[in-house]
Design a protein around this motif. Structure first.
Motif, PDB file in Angstrom:
ATOM      1  N   TYR A   1       0.847  -1.200   0.000  1.00 59.36           N
ATOM      2  CA  TYR A   1       0.000   0.000   0.000  1.00 59.36           C
ATOM      3  C   TYR A   1       0.886   1.254   0.000  1.00 59.36           C
ATOM      4  O   TYR A   1       2.076   1.178   0.308  1.00 59.36           O
ATOM      5  N   TRP A   2       0.257   2.393  -0.265  1.00 62.40           N
ATOM      6  CA  TRP A   2       0.969   3.690  -0.101  1.00 62.40           C
ATOM      7  C   TRP A   2       0.894   4.060   1.385  1.00 62.40           C
ATOM      8  O   TRP A   2       0.071   4.856   1.812  1.00 62.40           O
ATOM      9  N   THR A   3       1.731   3.398   2.174  1.00 59.82           N
ATOM     10  CA  THR A   3       1.708   3.561   3.628  1.00 59.82           C
ATOM     11  C   THR A   3       2.629   4.702   4.051  1.00 59.82           C
ATOM     12  O   THR A   3       3.781   4.751   3.644  1.00 59.82           O
ATOM     13  N   PHE A   4       2.116   5.628   4.831  1.00 57.02           N
ATOM     14  CA  PHE A   4       2.908   6.784   5.285  1.00 57.02           C
ATOM     15  C   PHE A   4       2.524   7.078   6.729  1.00 57.02           C
ATOM     16  O   PHE A   4       1.567   6.505   7.269  1.00 57.02           O
ATOM     17  N   THR A   5       3.240   8.002   7.349  1.00 56.70           N
ATOM     18  CA  THR A   5       2.947   8.343   8.752  1.00 56.70           C
ATOM     19  C   THR A   5       2.596   9.825   8.870  1.00 56.70           C
ATOM     20  O   THR A   5       3.397  10.691   8.501  1.00 56.70           O
ATOM     21  N   SER A   6       1.376  10.051   9.341  1.00 58.57           N
ATOM     22  CA  SER A   6       0.919  11.416   9.615  1.00 58.57           C
ATOM     23  C   SER A   6       1.550  11.872  10.934  1.00 58.57           C
ATOM     24  O   SER A   6       1.838  11.055  11.811  1.00 58.57           O
ATOM     25  N   SER A   7       1.742  13.173  11.072  1.00 53.70           N
ATOM     26  CA  SER A   7       2.455  13.688  12.271  1.00 53.70           C
ATOM     27  C   SER A   7       1.511  13.994  13.432  1.00 53.70           C
ATOM     28  O   SER A   7       1.954  14.420  14.498  1.00 53.70           O
ATOM     29  N   GLY A   8       0.180  13.782  13.213  1.00 55.49           N
ATOM     30  CA  GLY A   8      -0.726  14.006  14.350  1.00 55.49           C
ATOM     31  C   GLY A   8      -2.064  14.544  13.910  1.00 55.49           C
ATOM     32  O   GLY A   8      -2.359  14.615  12.713  1.00 55.49           O
ATOM     33  N   TYR A   9      -2.883  14.942  14.918  1.00 53.96           N
ATOM     34  CA  TYR A   9      -4.245  15.385  14.565  1.00 53.96           C
ATOM     35  C   TYR A   9      -4.713  16.450  15.549  1.00 53.96           C
ATOM     36  O   TYR A   9      -4.140  16.642  16.633  1.00 53.96           O
ATOM     37  N   GLY A  10      -5.782  17.138  15.128  1.00 55.56           N
ATOM     38  CA  GLY A  10      -6.425  18.106  16.015  1.00 55.56           C
ATOM     39  C   GLY A  10      -7.921  18.100  15.745  1.00 55.56           C
ATOM     40  O   GLY A  10      -8.343  17.789  14.620  1.00 55.56           O
TER      41      GLY A  10
ATOM     42  N   THR B   1      -6.165  21.812  20.714  1.00 52.78           N
ATOM     43  CA  THR B   1      -4.702  21.673  20.556  1.00 52.78           C
ATOM     44  C   THR B   1      -4.387  20.538  19.579  1.00 52.78           C
ATOM     45  O   THR B   1      -5.115  19.546  19.508  1.00 52.78           O
ATOM     46  N   PHE B   2      -3.268  20.714  18.845  1.00 56.79           N
ATOM     47  CA  PHE B   2      -2.833  19.682  17.897  1.00 56.79           C
ATOM     48  C   PHE B   2      -2.031  18.644  18.665  1.00 56.79           C
ATOM     49  O   PHE B   2      -1.105  18.983  19.400  1.00 56.79           O
ATOM     50  N   SER B   3      -2.431  17.372  18.515  1.00 52.91           N
ATOM     51  CA  SER B   3      -1.724  16.294  19.215  1.00 52.91           C
ATOM     52  C   SER B   3      -0.651  15.713  18.301  1.00 52.91           C
ATOM     53  O   SER B   3      -0.975  15.077  17.280  1.00 52.91           O
ATOM     54  N   SER B   4       0.620  15.987  18.608  1.00 53.07           N
ATOM     55  CA  SER B   4       1.709  15.491  17.732  1.00 53.07           C
ATOM     56  C   SER B   4       2.004  14.043  18.074  1.00 53.07           C
ATOM     57  O   SER B   4       2.763  13.747  18.994  1.00 53.07           O
ATOM     58  N   SER B   5       1.332  13.154  17.360  1.00 51.58           N
ATOM     59  CA  SER B   5       1.580  11.715  17.585  1.00 51.58           C
ATOM     60  C   SER B   5       1.531  11.006  16.238  1.00 51.58           C
ATOM     61  O   SER B   5       0.654  11.274  15.428  1.00 51.58           O
ATOM     62  N   PRO B   6       2.503  10.133  15.953  1.00 53.67           N
ATOM     63  CA  PRO B   6       2.551   9.483  14.627  1.00 53.67           C
ATOM     64  C   PRO B   6       1.334   8.596  14.393  1.00 53.67           C
ATOM     65  O   PRO B   6       0.913   7.864  15.290  1.00 53.67           O
ATOM     66  N   ILE B   7       0.752   8.748  13.204  1.00 52.02           N
ATOM     67  CA  ILE B   7      -0.385   7.894  12.817  1.00 52.02           C
ATOM     68  C   ILE B   7      -0.011   7.248  11.482  1.00 52.02           C
ATOM     69  O   ILE B   7       0.001   7.928  10.447  1.00 52.02           O
ATOM     70  N   THR B   8       0.321   5.959  11.510  1.00 52.95           N
ATOM     71  CA  THR B   8       0.698   5.269  10.273  1.00 52.95           C
ATOM     72  C   THR B   8      -0.549   4.676   9.625  1.00 52.95           C
ATOM     73  O   THR B   8      -1.351   4.024  10.288  1.00 52.95           O
TER      74      THR B   8
ATOM     75  N   VAL C   1     -22.494   7.741  14.539  1.00 45.49           N
ATOM     76  CA  VAL C   1     -23.562   8.524  13.904  1.00 45.49           C
ATOM     77  C   VAL C   1     -23.895   9.695  14.819  1.00 45.49           C
ATOM     78  O   VAL C   1     -23.475   9.739  15.985  1.00 45.49           O
ATOM     79  N   PHE C   2     -24.637  10.673  14.270  1.00 46.23           N
ATOM     80  CA  PHE C   2     -25.010  11.859  15.053  1.00 46.23           C
ATOM     81  C   PHE C   2     -26.196  12.520  14.358  1.00 46.23           C
ATOM     82  O   PHE C   2     -26.455  12.260  13.175  1.00 46.23           O
ATOM     83  N   PRO C   3     -26.900  13.386  15.096  1.00 47.68           N
ATOM     84  CA  PRO C   3     -28.022  14.092  14.459  1.00 47.68           C
ATOM     85  C   PRO C   3     -27.496  14.943  13.297  1.00 47.68           C
ATOM     86  O   PRO C   3     -26.512  15.688  13.477  1.00 47.68           O
ATOM     87  N   CYS C   4     -28.129  14.856  12.143  1.00 47.82           N
ATOM     88  CA  CYS C   4     -27.611  15.576  10.955  1.00 47.82           C
ATOM     89  C   CYS C   4     -27.541  17.081  11.208  1.00 47.82           C
ATOM     90  O   CYS C   4     -26.740  17.777  10.583  1.00 47.82           O
ATOM     91  N   ASN C   5     -28.337  17.595  12.139  1.00 44.31           N
ATOM     92  CA  ASN C   5     -28.284  19.050  12.376  1.00 44.31           C
ATOM     93  C   ASN C   5     -27.289  19.419  13.471  1.00 44.31           C
ATOM     94  O   ASN C   5     -27.245  20.560  13.914  1.00 44.31           O
ATOM     95  N   SER C   6     -26.469  18.423  13.897  1.00 42.31           N
ATOM     96  CA  SER C   6     -25.419  18.759  14.895  1.00 42.31           C
ATOM     97  C   SER C   6     -24.365  19.648  14.258  1.00 42.31           C
ATOM     98  O   SER C   6     -24.126  19.578  13.040  1.00 42.31           O
ATOM     99  N   THR C   7     -23.711  20.460  15.107  1.00 44.49           N
ATOM    100  CA  THR C   7     -22.580  21.257  14.610  1.00 44.49           C
ATOM    101  C   THR C   7     -21.318  20.398  14.728  1.00 44.49           C
ATOM    102  O   THR C   7     -21.017  19.883  15.809  1.00 44.49           O
ATOM    103  N   LEU C   8     -20.613  20.266  13.617  1.00 45.43           N
ATOM    104  CA  LEU C   8     -19.417  19.412  13.611  1.00 45.43           C
ATOM    105  C   LEU C   8     -18.157  20.281  13.582  1.00 45.43           C
ATOM    106  O   LEU C   8     -18.109  21.282  12.864  1.00 45.43           O
ATOM    107  N   PRO C   9     -17.136  19.890  14.333  1.00 47.73           N
ATOM    108  CA  PRO C   9     -15.860  20.606  14.204  1.00 47.73           C
ATOM    109  C   PRO C   9     -15.100  20.098  12.987  1.00 47.73           C
ATOM    110  O   PRO C   9     -15.336  18.968  12.539  1.00 47.73           O
ATOM    111  N   PRO C  10     -14.184  20.875  12.432  1.00 47.22           N
ATOM    112  CA  PRO C  10     -13.300  20.331  11.395  1.00 47.22           C
ATOM    113  C   PRO C  10     -12.335  19.340  12.035  1.00 47.22           C
ATOM    114  O   PRO C  10     -12.172  19.321  13.253  1.00 47.22           O
ATOM    115  N   PHE C  11     -11.728  18.485  11.203  1.00 49.91           N
ATOM    116  CA  PHE C  11     -10.713  17.532  11.683  1.00 49.91           C
ATOM    117  C   PHE C  11      -9.400  17.915  11.011  1.00 49.91           C
ATOM    118  O   PHE C  11      -9.343  18.058   9.785  1.00 49.91           O
TER     119      PHE C  11
END
Ligand SMILES: Cc1noc(C)c1CN(C)Cc1cc2n(n1)CCN(c1cc(N)ncn1)C2
Length: 419
Positions: A283-292, A297-304, A341-351
């Motif tokens: 696969y095209w396997t790579f490692t992301s440097s984290g998420y928020g 706050t941005f969590s700097s943790s490797p995600i392969t 799942v969630f109510p379609c009218n919920s407010t979602l944060p970006p990822f």
């Protein structure tokens, strides 16, 4: 048609050791004056690259003098430079969502055979088989798909004794025989591409009438053809591409593009951040440097994980997924709907996810993937847990938030840019 004049001229030039300097065809506008005279207009040879060392080398040959080693090396060196300078193939093709309401998959027009047969295929970096609905697929399993008929192609050849069988993460699958034939995407032609014809497809493919098959763009090690594995379209096309790359510019509920052989700078902003790719198991396997989550706050943790154009959603570790849905009012992990799942009218944060120092944002609209059933007030999340899969998958929900370069140099890398 060779005229006597041409033969005379050719023999003179050959005597001078310049025979191959002749353009393939002396002047397209030869003029015969009818009195034994003719005018031959020279035409430039479009891709001719001057090689001075080679001219000197020919003079040594002409006078029968052995050429010194450094001259021979100079000829080869200049040829190599010229070969590298010749612009090779590039191509572009549309990536169109199969359903205007949500981006479950994207299809791209391809041509197979002679005369060309056009099919709409799902370009899939998460697998490595190029398979199609065909004249060998039972009629009961075909429901509106375009099919490839090898018997109607003058360039098809059965790969005798070869079979294939594939199973995807969602349990769908197909199997069959193998032909080679001309195959092109966006004008990039591979003459002897292994085209796997379906003898059987699972019901989810039969009901998906907008997908006529897949083009695997993973690494060829994953190809399922037996007894000899076959090369992907990208591996076959790579030597003729101007650059050994393809790019994915997938879009939210509209047509994007796949480009082959070049990087279109108009399709992204800022810089492309490249990270290493682990090609094992293919696969095209790579490692992301984290998420928020949102403005948190941005969590700097490797995600392969793998970059997978053939998967609709994003599948990440449960800890990340619960951190996200904790910010969504009414979100639950539903056993009956098989995910968050969630109510379609919920407010979602970006990822937000990281590639090296760069940050990429999946907007809330992408994270609300679709109503669980038509008209339901409950929506299915674009981010789901990978715990049941065993591998993290950056599918279309993430890929369409970026411009992605699949770099097939050795070693391969993957590049991400905002757009
Ligand atoms: C599911 C799904 N995904 O896109 C579509 C379309 C569907 C459903 N559809 C009804 C049928 C179907 C199932 C699959 N596909 N199409 C495309 C290839 N699939 C992959 C590829 C890959 N890299 N990883 C996992 N599965 C599974």
């Amino acid at each position: 048609m060779v005229t006597i004049t041409n033969l005379v001229l050719t023999s003179i030039l050959a005597g001078l050791g310049l025979g191959s300097a002749l353009p393939p065809k002396i002047g397209a506008t030869n003029i015969g004056h009818g009195n034994g005279r003719a005018t031959l207009n020279q035409v430039p040879r479009p891709n001719y690259r001057f090689n001075g060392a080679r001219q000197v080398y020919r003079t040594y040959l002409k006078y029968g003098v052995p050429a010194p080693d450094d001259l021979v090396r100079a000829v080869a060196h200049t040829d190599a430079l010229n070969a590298a300078a010749v612009k090779r193939d590039t191509g572009s093709a549309a990536a169109t969502p199969i359903d205007p309401r949500f981006d479950i998959a994207y299809v791209t027009p391809v041509t197979i055979g002679t005369p060309p047969q056009t099919l709409q295929l799902d370009l899939d970096t998460g697998s490595s088989d190029l398979w199609v609905f065909s004249s060998h697929t039972p009629a009961s399993q075909v429901r509106g798909q375009q099919i490839y008929s090898p018997d109607k192609s003058t360039t098809s050849k059965l790969l005798d004794g070869h079979t294939w069988s594939i199973r995807y993460g969602d349990g769908s699958g197909s199997r069959g025989n193998v032909y080679t034939d001309n195959f092109a995407i966006g004008g990039i032609m591979v003459e002897t591409q292994a085209v796997e014809t379906a003898e059987e497809v699972s019901s989810s493919f039969t009901t998906e009438d907008n997908i006529d098959g897949l083009v695997g763009l993973g690494f060829s090690t994953l190809n399922t053809v037996s007894p000899e594995g076959q090369l992907t379209f990208f591996d076959n096309a790579k030597p003729k591409l101007d650059a050994p790359v393809f790019t994915a510019d997938l879009k939210y509920m509209k047509e994007g593009t796949y480009d082959f052989g070049f990087i279109d700078e108009s399709k992204y902003t800022g810089e492309i951040t490249y990270v290493p790719v682990d090609t094992d198991p293919g696969y095209w396997t790579f490692t992301s440097s984290g998420y928020g989550v949102g403005s948190g706050t941005f969590s700097s943790s490797p995600i392969t994980g793998i970059a997978d154009t053939g998967t609709s959603l994003v599948y990440l570790p449960t800890a990340i997924v619960t951190a996200y849905y904790r910010q969504v009012e009414g979100a639950t992990n539903s056993r009956s709907y098989g995910g968050y799942v969630f109510p379609c009218n919920s407010t979602l944060p970006p990822f937000v996810f990281g590639i090296g120092e760069a940050k990429f944002t999946i907007p809330p609209s992408y994270m609300s993937y679709a109503a669980v059933t038509d008209g339901s007030p409950t929506c299915f999340g674009g981010l789901q847990s990978s715990s049941g899969i065993g591998i993290n998958i950056w599918g279309d929900v993430a890929l369409k938030a970026a411009f992605v370069v699949f770099n097939g140099e050795e070693p391969p890398t993957i590049g991400w840019a905002n757009k």
